[in-house]
Design a protein around this motif. Structure first.
Motif, PDB file in Angstrom:
ATOM      1  N   GLU A 139       0.830  -1.200   0.000  1.00 40.97           N
ATOM      2  CA  GLU A 139       0.000   0.000   0.000  1.00 40.97           C
ATOM      3  C   GLU A 139       0.867   1.254   0.000  1.00 40.97           C
ATOM      4  N   SER A 140       1.940   1.236   0.785  1.00 42.62           N
ATOM      5  CA  SER A 140       2.836   2.399   0.847  1.00 42.62           C
ATOM      6  C   SER A 140       3.494   2.664  -0.502  1.00 42.62           C
ATOM      7  N   LEU A 141       3.964   1.611  -1.165  1.00 41.18           N
ATOM      8  CA  LEU A 141       4.607   1.791  -2.471  1.00 41.18           C
ATOM      9  C   LEU A 141       3.635   2.411  -3.466  1.00 41.18           C
ATOM     10  N   LEU A 142       2.431   1.867  -3.530  1.00 46.31           N
ATOM     11  CA  LEU A 142       1.437   2.401  -4.465  1.00 46.31           C
ATOM     12  C   LEU A 142       1.078   3.848  -4.137  1.00 46.31           C
ATOM     13  N   THR A 143       0.982   4.155  -2.860  1.00 46.43           N
ATOM     14  CA  THR A 143       0.701   5.529  -2.437  1.00 46.43           C
ATOM     15  C   THR A 143       1.840   6.460  -2.840  1.00 46.43           C
ATOM     16  N   LEU A 144       3.070   6.037  -2.592  1.00 46.34           N
ATOM     17  CA  LEU A 144       4.230   6.877  -2.912  1.00 46.34           C
ATOM     18  C   LEU A 144       4.363   7.095  -4.416  1.00 46.34           C
ATOM     19  N   VAL A 145       4.154   6.056  -5.200  1.00 48.68           N
ATOM     20  CA  VAL A 145       4.221   6.207  -6.654  1.00 48.68           C
ATOM     21  C   VAL A 145       3.119   7.159  -7.120  1.00 48.68           C
ATOM     22  N   GLY A 146       1.944   7.052  -6.526  1.00 44.37           N
ATOM     23  CA  GLY A 146       0.854   7.970  -6.856  1.00 44.37           C
ATOM     24  C   GLY A 146       1.213   9.413  -6.533  1.00 44.37           C
ATOM     25  N   LEU A 147       1.905   9.614  -5.423  1.00 43.58           N
ATOM     26  CA  LEU A 147       2.325  10.969  -5.046  1.00 43.58           C
ATOM     27  C   LEU A 147       3.363  11.516  -6.031  1.00 43.58           C
ATOM     28  N   VAL A 148       4.281  10.650  -6.473  1.00 41.50           N
ATOM     29  CA  VAL A 148       5.259  11.062  -7.487  1.00 41.50           C
ATOM     30  C   VAL A 148       4.521  11.479  -8.756  1.00 41.50           C
ATOM     31  N   GLN A 149       3.540  10.687  -9.174  1.00 40.36           N
ATOM     32  CA  GLN A 149       2.749  11.015 -10.370  1.00 40.36           C
ATOM     33  C   GLN A 149       2.031  12.344 -10.188  1.00 40.36           C
ATOM     34  N   ASP A 150       1.419  12.545  -9.035  1.00 39.54           N
ATOM     35  CA  ASP A 150       0.718  13.808  -8.763  1.00 39.54           C
ATOM     36  C   ASP A 150       1.672  14.992  -8.845  1.00 39.54           C
ATOM     37  N   ASN A 151       2.869  14.840  -8.259  1.00 37.40           N
ATOM     38  CA  ASN A 151       3.860  15.925  -8.299  1.00 37.40           C
ATOM     39  C   ASN A 151       4.243  16.258  -9.735  1.00 37.40           C
ATOM     40  N   LEU A 152       4.472  15.235 -10.537  1.00 39.72           N
ATOM     41  CA  LEU A 152       4.885  15.466 -11.921  1.00 39.72           C
ATOM     42  C   LEU A 152       3.746  16.038 -12.754  1.00 39.72           C
ATOM     43  N   ARG A 153       2.527  15.558 -12.523  1.00 41.51           N
ATOM     44  CA  ARG A 153       1.377  16.124 -13.237  1.00 41.51           C
ATOM     45  C   ARG A 153       1.210  17.603 -12.898  1.00 41.51           C
ATOM     46  N   ARG A 154       1.370  17.917 -11.624  1.00 42.61           N
ATOM     47  CA  ARG A 154       1.221  19.305 -11.180  1.00 42.61           C
ATOM     48  C   ARG A 154       2.243  20.191 -11.898  1.00 42.61           C
ATOM     49  N   ARG A 155       3.477  19.705 -12.034  1.00 44.92           N
ATOM     50  CA  ARG A 155       4.518  20.468 -12.731  1.00 44.92           C
ATOM     51  C   ARG A 155       4.165  20.669 -14.196  1.00 44.92           C
ATOM     52  N   LEU A 156       3.419  19.712 -14.765  1.00 40.89           N
ATOM     53  CA  LEU A 156       3.001  19.813 -16.161  1.00 40.89           C
ATOM     54  C   LEU A 156       1.694  20.582 -16.320  1.00 40.89           C
ATOM     55  N   GLY A 157       1.028  20.853 -15.201  1.00 34.89           N
ATOM     56  CA  GLY A 157      -0.264  21.519 -15.253  1.00 34.89           C
ATOM     57  C   GLY A 157      -1.373  20.595 -15.697  1.00 34.89           C
ATOM     58  N   VAL A 158      -1.222  19.303 -15.394  1.00 39.41           N
ATOM     59  CA  VAL A 158      -2.210  18.288 -15.770  1.00 39.41           C
ATOM     60  C   VAL A 158      -2.982  17.888 -14.528  1.00 39.41           C
ATOM     61  N   GLU A 159      -4.295  17.663 -14.695  1.00 38.93           N
ATOM     62  CA  GLU A 159      -5.114  17.245 -13.552  1.00 38.93           C
ATOM     63  C   GLU A 159      -4.632  15.920 -12.999  1.00 38.93           C
ATOM     64  N   SER A 160      -4.790  15.767 -11.709  1.00 37.71           N
ATOM     65  CA  SER A 160      -4.393  14.548 -11.023  1.00 37.71           C
ATOM     66  C   SER A 160      -5.560  13.580 -10.930  1.00 37.71           C
ATOM     67  N   GLY A 161      -5.248  12.316 -10.888  1.00 34.23           N
ATOM     68  CA  GLY A 161      -6.287  11.315 -10.673  1.00 34.23           C
ATOM     69  C   GLY A 161      -6.067  10.081 -11.503  1.00 34.23           C
ATOM     70  N   PRO A 162      -6.793   9.004 -11.179  1.00 35.09           N
ATOM     71  CA  PRO A 162      -6.625   7.750 -11.897  1.00 35.09           C
ATOM     72  C   PRO A 162      -7.181   7.846 -13.317  1.00 35.09           C
ATOM     73  N   GLY A 163      -6.665   6.989 -14.194  1.00 35.94           N
ATOM     74  CA  GLY A 163      -7.185   6.898 -15.549  1.00 35.94           C
ATOM     75  C   GLY A 163      -6.816   8.072 -16.429  1.00 35.94           C
ATOM     76  N   GLN A 164      -5.703   8.729 -16.118  1.00 33.91           N
ATOM     77  CA  GLN A 164      -5.271   9.853 -16.938  1.00 33.91           C
ATOM     78  C   GLN A 164      -4.889   9.368 -18.325  1.00 33.91           C
ATOM     79  N   SER A 165      -5.136  10.207 -19.340  1.00 38.55           N
ATOM     80  CA  SER A 165      -4.809   9.822 -20.704  1.00 38.55           C
ATOM     81  C   SER A 165      -3.296   9.754 -20.914  1.00 38.55           C
ATOM     82  N   ASP A 166      -2.512  10.350 -20.007  1.00 35.59           N
ATOM     83  CA  ASP A 166      -1.068  10.269 -20.143  1.00 35.59           C
ATOM     84  C   ASP A 166      -0.505   9.019 -19.466  1.00 35.59           C
ATOM     85  N   MET A 167      -1.405   8.198 -18.979  1.00 34.44           N
ATOM     86  CA  MET A 167      -0.989   6.986 -18.290  1.00 34.44           C
ATOM     87  C   MET A 167      -0.936   5.826 -19.252  1.00 34.44           C
TER      88      MET A 167
END
Length: 171
Positions: A139-167
């Motif tokens: 659970e921790s690994l999945l949470t941490l990877v999700g946080l990394v994704q959120d941080n990178l999306r934020r830097r790109l100005g992309v909305e956060s959340g599951p099922g992103q088209s950039d995924m």
């Protein structure tokens, strides 16, 4: 000063592969892909087709353009994949009744059957990747990877959340 401080300060710094999160995630992804490829090839499915099948198993009848967005590929790549899946008998195309310019892609009976044959391999590889992990570590690994994704999306100005088209919907 540790290497993370060195990088944050904007000073020239090296980035060894073992410290590069991007490199480590890419390497991990490639290992997932190689494992999956070995499992699905005997079924006549390429890794490239897998991504599109996976998207259609989730939502059958997408347009070619929608498939491109979901899988994260350019339309010519999507068209090539659809052509190979048509030839293999995994999908069929039907003109969109609301917009004659669009083609919707639907799974054939064989394409639907592949879900029950192949998706368990993705689950197996995922489970194997967590071998030796406690439920909390998993659970921790999945949470941490999700946080990394959120941080990178934020830097790109992309909305956060599951099922992103950039995924990449590999698994």
């Amino acid at each position: 000063m540790d290497s993370s401080e060195h990088l944050r300060n904007g000073s020239p710094a090296s980035l060894p592969f073992e410290e590069s999160v991007g490199y480590q995630i890419r390497l991990t992804h490639r290992l997932f892909q190689r494992n999956l490829q070995q499992k699905i090839e005997p079924y006549g499915v390429t890794l490239g087709q897998w991504y599109f099948l996976r998207a259609l198993w989730d939502q059958d009848g997408l347009t070619q353009k929608e498939l491109s967005v979901v899988v994260g590929t350019m339309e010519p790549t999507t068209l090539s994949a659809i052509k190979s899946m048509l030839e293999a008998g995994f999908v069929r195309r039907i003109r969109n009744p609301e917009d004659n310019r669009k083609m919707n892609v639907y799974l054939t009976d064989r394409g639907h059957a592949l879900k029950h044959e192949l998706l368990p391999f993705a689950r197996e590889i995922t489970e194997d990747s967590f071998d030796g992990f406690s439920a909390r570590e998993r659970e921790s690994l999945l949470t941490l990877v999700g946080l990394v994704q959120d941080n990178l999306r934020r830097r790109l100005g992309v909305e956060s959340g599951p099922g992103q088209s950039d995924m990449d919907p590999t698994f």
